[in-house]
Design a protein around this motif. Sequence first.
Motif, PDB file in Angstrom:
ATOM      1  N   UNK A 162       0.690  -1.082  -0.076  1.00 36.42           N
ATOM      2  CA  UNK A 162       0.004  -0.002   0.133  1.00 36.42           C
ATOM      3  C   UNK A 162       0.886   1.150   0.106  1.00 36.42           C
ATOM      4  N   UNK A 163       2.144   1.148   0.799  1.00 32.62           N
ATOM      5  CA  UNK A 163       2.815   2.410   0.660  1.00 32.62           C
ATOM      6  C   UNK A 163       3.581   2.570  -0.441  1.00 32.62           C
ATOM      7  N   UNK A 208       1.206   4.256  -2.738  1.00 30.54           N
ATOM      8  CA  UNK A 208       1.033   5.609  -2.580  1.00 30.54           C
ATOM      9  C   UNK A 208       1.987   6.481  -2.799  1.00 30.54           C
ATOM     10  N   UNK A 248       1.692   6.942  -6.671  1.00 36.78           N
ATOM     11  CA  UNK A 248       0.461   7.579  -6.910  1.00 36.78           C
ATOM     12  C   UNK A 248       1.095   9.168  -6.870  1.00 36.78           C
ATOM     13  N   UNK A 249       1.786   9.648  -6.024  1.00 37.77           N
ATOM     14  CA  UNK A 249       2.215  10.901  -5.536  1.00 37.77           C
ATOM     15  C   UNK A 249       3.664  11.427  -6.405  1.00 37.77           C
ATOM     16  N   UNK A 250       4.078  10.480  -7.166  1.00 36.04           N
ATOM     17  CA  UNK A 250       5.814  10.684  -7.546  1.00 36.04           C
ATOM     18  C   UNK A 250       6.317  11.161  -6.591  1.00 36.04           C
ATOM     19  N   UNK A 251       6.620  10.351  -5.510  1.00 37.19           N
ATOM     20  CA  UNK A 251       7.398  10.633  -4.415  1.00 37.19           C
ATOM     21  C   UNK A 251       8.627   9.568  -4.347  1.00 37.19           C
ATOM     22  N   UNK A 293      12.227  10.758  -3.853  1.00 37.32           N
ATOM     23  CA  UNK A 293      12.684  11.266  -2.304  1.00 37.32           C
ATOM     24  C   UNK A 293      12.781  10.003  -1.338  1.00 37.32           C
TER      25      UNK A 293
END
Lengths: 107, 107, 107, 107
Positions: A9-10, A13, A16-19, A22
């Motif tokens: 799930x992470x 997550x 989906x946010x283009x994180x 980071x």
Amino acid sequence: MTLDDLALRLRDFAAARNWEPFHTPKNLVMALSGEVGELTELFQWLTPEESAAVLDDPGTAHDVRDELADVLLYLVRLADVLGVDLLAAAEAKIDRNEHRFPPESVG
Amino acid sequence: MTLDDLALRLRDFAAARNWEPFHTPKNLVMALSGEVGELTELFQWLTPEESAAVLDDPGTAHDVRDELADVLLYLVRLADVLGVDLLAAAEAKIDRNEHRFPPESVG
Amino acid sequence: MTLDDLALRLRDFAAARNWEPFHTPKNLVMALSGEVGELTELFQWLTPEESAAVLDDPGTAHDVRDELADVLLYLVRLADVLGVDLLAAAEAKIDRNEHRFPPESVG
Amino acid sequence: MTLDDLALRLRDFAAARNWEPFHTPKNLVMALSGEVGELTELFQWLTPEESAAVLDDPGTAHDVRDELADVLLYLVRLADVLGVDLLAAAEAKIDRNEHRFPPESVG
């Protein structure tokens, strides 16, 4: 829900946010450390006895659950990015600890 | 092995060594924080790129797995002593995060 | 202002607020750790290059100065409560480090 | 020795070992955090009363002084690399705290 479900799930997550850029292991270690700092702030002025009763106050209970959750989320995300099986690592460690710290002999 | 199994094993481990008096939530928060400090030391001088390849070296890989395990062990023990369901707390938090940080709109 | 002046001012500050019972070394170590956690949060998502330019943005610069100050305040208060001379301890440590890590020999 | 002297000595120390490329603010925040983790480990199982008497044992006293020194060394190095005047920042913060937390009114 299992730790594996949580890791997936992470992963979604972050995607989906283009994180993902980071989420280097170095950055995630810092994020984990920052969340443990927030948890620490909830306990820093408490006596040992007060710390044991910290869930009695609904507001503080919410904050404690929230910070424990954040610590777990970053720990699971970090292990997933590194490709480490957290539960296997924990089981191996507790096996070693059984030998390092033998139970007190009785009688 | 599940997180619940791990919590029970740590409960037995502490009981067999008469460590329960030391396992106040306050002390366990500090122990968790100390382990995150050891994890931090493994990553502090690495570039982001080096941090992503940290498991390539077998010795470092062992140390990273070991510290991740220690963080999980103290987190699970702390949640158990407090009576917090870690996975439920994590699921509730990620649900809230879905609303706090909506996915980027595409196109 | 010197570190000694700062220690005295913090001593008066705590006394005037009847905070001395809270200022056990254990609690102050946690407070120091919490502040370092807040500092960590300011840097966790930055690249090394961004971290070097962190004072260029006035808002972030204020936050960084503020957290560095908090870390120093709790460190000085902790050392004062323990009766440790911080600068003497630091000088002794850097003397030992000179021997542990000899400078690189030059061509 | 003053904080400024210490900052200069650490600057020379890093230069003589070619460690400057490692001393990004981000890395130094992590190093500071790691040292606070080591300090935390010295206090984690102590009662508040034991924590107040931690210097009574010569071995522990040495370790506590050593870790306090390490925390100060990385804090000073970090502030120097960033160009922050630590004592000025601390003085500004304690001035603000005087207003945020007025002394208890007396009888």
